[in-house]
Design a protein around this motif. Structure first.
Motif, PDB file in Angstrom:
ATOM      1  N   PRO A  96       0.851  -1.266  -0.101  1.00  0.00           N
ATOM      2  CA  PRO A  96      -0.069   0.083  -0.045  1.00  0.00           C
ATOM      3  C   PRO A  96       0.972   1.223   0.078  1.00  0.00           C
ATOM      4  O   PRO A  96       0.345   2.379  -0.153  1.00  0.00           O
ATOM      5  CB  PRO A  96      -0.753  -0.320   1.240  1.00  0.00           C
ATOM      6  N   ALA A  97       2.246   1.319   0.067  1.00  0.00           N
ATOM      7  CA  ALA A  97       3.125   2.571   0.138  1.00  0.00           C
ATOM      8  C   ALA A  97       3.062   3.253  -1.024  1.00  0.00           C
ATOM      9  O   ALA A  97       2.838   2.462  -2.211  1.00  0.00           O
ATOM     10  CB  ALA A  97       4.435   1.914   0.583  1.00  0.00           C
ATOM     11  N   GLY A  98       2.456   4.434  -0.956  1.00  0.00           N
ATOM     12  CA  GLY A  98       2.353   4.983  -2.237  1.00  0.00           C
ATOM     13  C   GLY A  98       1.447   6.171  -2.047  1.00  0.00           C
ATOM     14  O   GLY A  98       0.861   6.322  -1.051  1.00  0.00           O
ATOM     15  N   THR A  99       0.862   6.639  -3.273  1.00  0.00           N
ATOM     16  CA  THR A  99      -0.136   8.014  -3.099  1.00  0.00           C
ATOM     17  C   THR A  99      -1.354   7.139  -3.526  1.00  0.00           C
ATOM     18  O   THR A  99      -1.544   6.824  -4.611  1.00  0.00           O
ATOM     19  CB  THR A  99       0.372   9.067  -3.955  1.00  0.00           C
ATOM     20  N   TRP A 100      -2.450   7.649  -2.983  1.00  0.00           N
ATOM     21  CA  TRP A 100      -3.794   7.177  -3.131  1.00  0.00           C
ATOM     22  C   TRP A 100      -4.832   8.291  -3.116  1.00  0.00           C
ATOM     23  O   TRP A 100      -4.617   9.282  -2.243  1.00  0.00           O
ATOM     24  CB  TRP A 100      -4.272   6.087  -2.043  1.00  0.00           C
ATOM     25  N   LYS A 101      -5.631   8.246  -4.025  1.00  0.00           N
ATOM     26  CA  LYS A 101      -6.662   9.187  -4.319  1.00  0.00           C
ATOM     27  C   LYS A 101      -8.038   8.662  -3.563  1.00  0.00           C
ATOM     28  O   LYS A 101      -8.439   7.435  -3.706  1.00  0.00           O
ATOM     29  CB  LYS A 101      -7.153   9.218  -5.729  1.00  0.00           C
ATOM     30  N   THR A 102      -8.341   9.368  -2.378  1.00  0.00           N
ATOM     31  CA  THR A 102      -9.483   8.723  -1.311  1.00  0.00           C
ATOM     32  C   THR A 102     -10.792   9.063  -2.183  1.00  0.00           C
ATOM     33  O   THR A 102     -10.903  10.227  -2.711  1.00  0.00           O
ATOM     34  CB  THR A 102      -9.464   9.484  -0.168  1.00  0.00           C
ATOM     35  N   ILE A 103     -11.657   8.306  -2.232  1.00  0.00           N
ATOM     36  CA  ILE A 103     -13.112   8.433  -2.894  1.00  0.00           C
ATOM     37  C   ILE A 103     -14.206   8.334  -1.551  1.00  0.00           C
ATOM     38  O   ILE A 103     -14.210   7.499  -0.886  1.00  0.00           O
ATOM     39  CB  ILE A 103     -13.303   7.416  -3.940  1.00  0.00           C
ATOM     40  N   ARG A 110      -0.734  10.184   1.071  1.00  0.00           N
ATOM     41  CA  ARG A 110       0.687   9.386   0.865  1.00  0.00           C
ATOM     42  C   ARG A 110       0.754   8.525   2.000  1.00  0.00           C
ATOM     43  O   ARG A 110       0.938   8.681   3.329  1.00  0.00           O
ATOM     44  CB  ARG A 110       1.874  10.245   0.688  1.00  0.00           C
ATOM     45  N   ILE A 111       0.657   7.038   1.794  1.00  0.00           N
ATOM     46  CA  ILE A 111       0.911   5.873   2.728  1.00  0.00           C
ATOM     47  C   ILE A 111       2.628   5.592   2.584  1.00  0.00           C
ATOM     48  O   ILE A 111       3.173   5.422   1.527  1.00  0.00           O
ATOM     49  CB  ILE A 111      -0.027   4.824   2.461  1.00  0.00           C
ATOM     50  N   THR A 112       3.168   5.572   3.828  1.00  0.00           N
ATOM     51  CA  THR A 112       4.482   5.226   3.927  1.00  0.00           C
ATOM     52  C   THR A 112       4.398   3.877   4.625  1.00  0.00           C
ATOM     53  O   THR A 112       3.732   3.791   5.452  1.00  0.00           O
ATOM     54  CB  THR A 112       5.208   6.143   4.533  1.00  0.00           C
ATOM     55  N   ASP A 113       5.460   3.169   4.687  1.00  0.00           N
ATOM     56  CA  ASP A 113       5.894   1.781   5.322  1.00  0.00           C
ATOM     57  C   ASP A 113       6.984   1.948   6.151  1.00  0.00           C
ATOM     58  O   ASP A 113       8.191   2.316   5.590  1.00  0.00           O
ATOM     59  CB  ASP A 113       6.052   0.606   4.585  1.00  0.00           C
ATOM     60  N   LEU A 134       2.095   0.965   8.634  1.00  0.00           N
ATOM     61  CA  LEU A 134       1.738   1.765   7.546  1.00  0.00           C
ATOM     62  C   LEU A 134       1.163   3.127   8.393  1.00  0.00           C
ATOM     63  O   LEU A 134       0.515   3.131   9.370  1.00  0.00           O
ATOM     64  CB  LEU A 134       0.805   1.225   6.627  1.00  0.00           C
ATOM     65  N   THR A 135       1.407   4.366   7.645  1.00  0.00           N
ATOM     66  CA  THR A 135       0.882   5.762   8.054  1.00  0.00           C
ATOM     67  C   THR A 135       0.720   6.464   6.790  1.00  0.00           C
ATOM     68  O   THR A 135       1.340   6.129   5.734  1.00  0.00           O
ATOM     69  CB  THR A 135       2.221   6.397   8.751  1.00  0.00           C
TER      70      THR A 135
END
Length: 148
Positions: free
Chosen positions: A26-33, A45-48, A53-54
């Motif tokens: 899941p690390a990376g940038t996500w568009k929340t819907i 942005r999720i970082t490991d 995960l944060t």
């Protein structure tokens, strides 16, 4: 010989996506819907960090006539009246089989924090995030889309 090469190519074409999905993170940038409107709300942005995960808000999708970096007026404690951009809203998720569990997610609109779990879908292109109280059946889910 041609049959052997053809079979090898087919095997590789099948194995590569499976390996990529298995190693997806899941690390990376996500568009929340927004699960109620279906419209994009933010980029997170999720970082490991050591298997934990944060997620922090990087951008908000808001109409031009609204504040582009509002403060969390509904939040309590240290988050009270802090800017939403840069705020940690997802924390503590750890890999548990094919899910990430044991975390928390904060809803800035309500200022509330919920237990959370997440699971990658569609070969890592989507992330199903669930916030809940008590048991996962008492909550709601959002599907986030990976930004390319």
């Amino acid at each position: 010989m041609r049959k052997l090469i053809g079979a090898s190519l087919i095997a590789m074409m099948v194995a590569i996506p499976a390996a990529m999905a298995q190693n997806a993170t899941p690390a990376g940038t996500w568009k929340t819907i927004d699960d109620e409107t279906g419209k994009p709300k933010s980029l997170v942005r999720i970082t490991d960090e050591g298997g934990v995960l944060t997620g922090k808000i990087e951008k908000l999708f808001r109409p031009a006539d609204q504040d582009q970096n509002p403060k969390c007026t509904a939040c309590e404690g240290a988050r009270k009246d802090q800017p939403l951009i840069g705020m940690t809203i997802l924390s503590g998720l750890k890999k548990d089989g094919n899910e990430y569990t044991g975390g928390e997610i904060m809803d800035p609109a309500k200022g509330k924090t919920y237990k959370s779990k997440a699971q990658l879908k569609d070969n890592g292109s989507k992330l199903e995030v669930r916030g809940y109280i008590g048991a996962p059946m008492f909550g709601r889910s959002q599907t986030w889309v990976r930004e390319q």
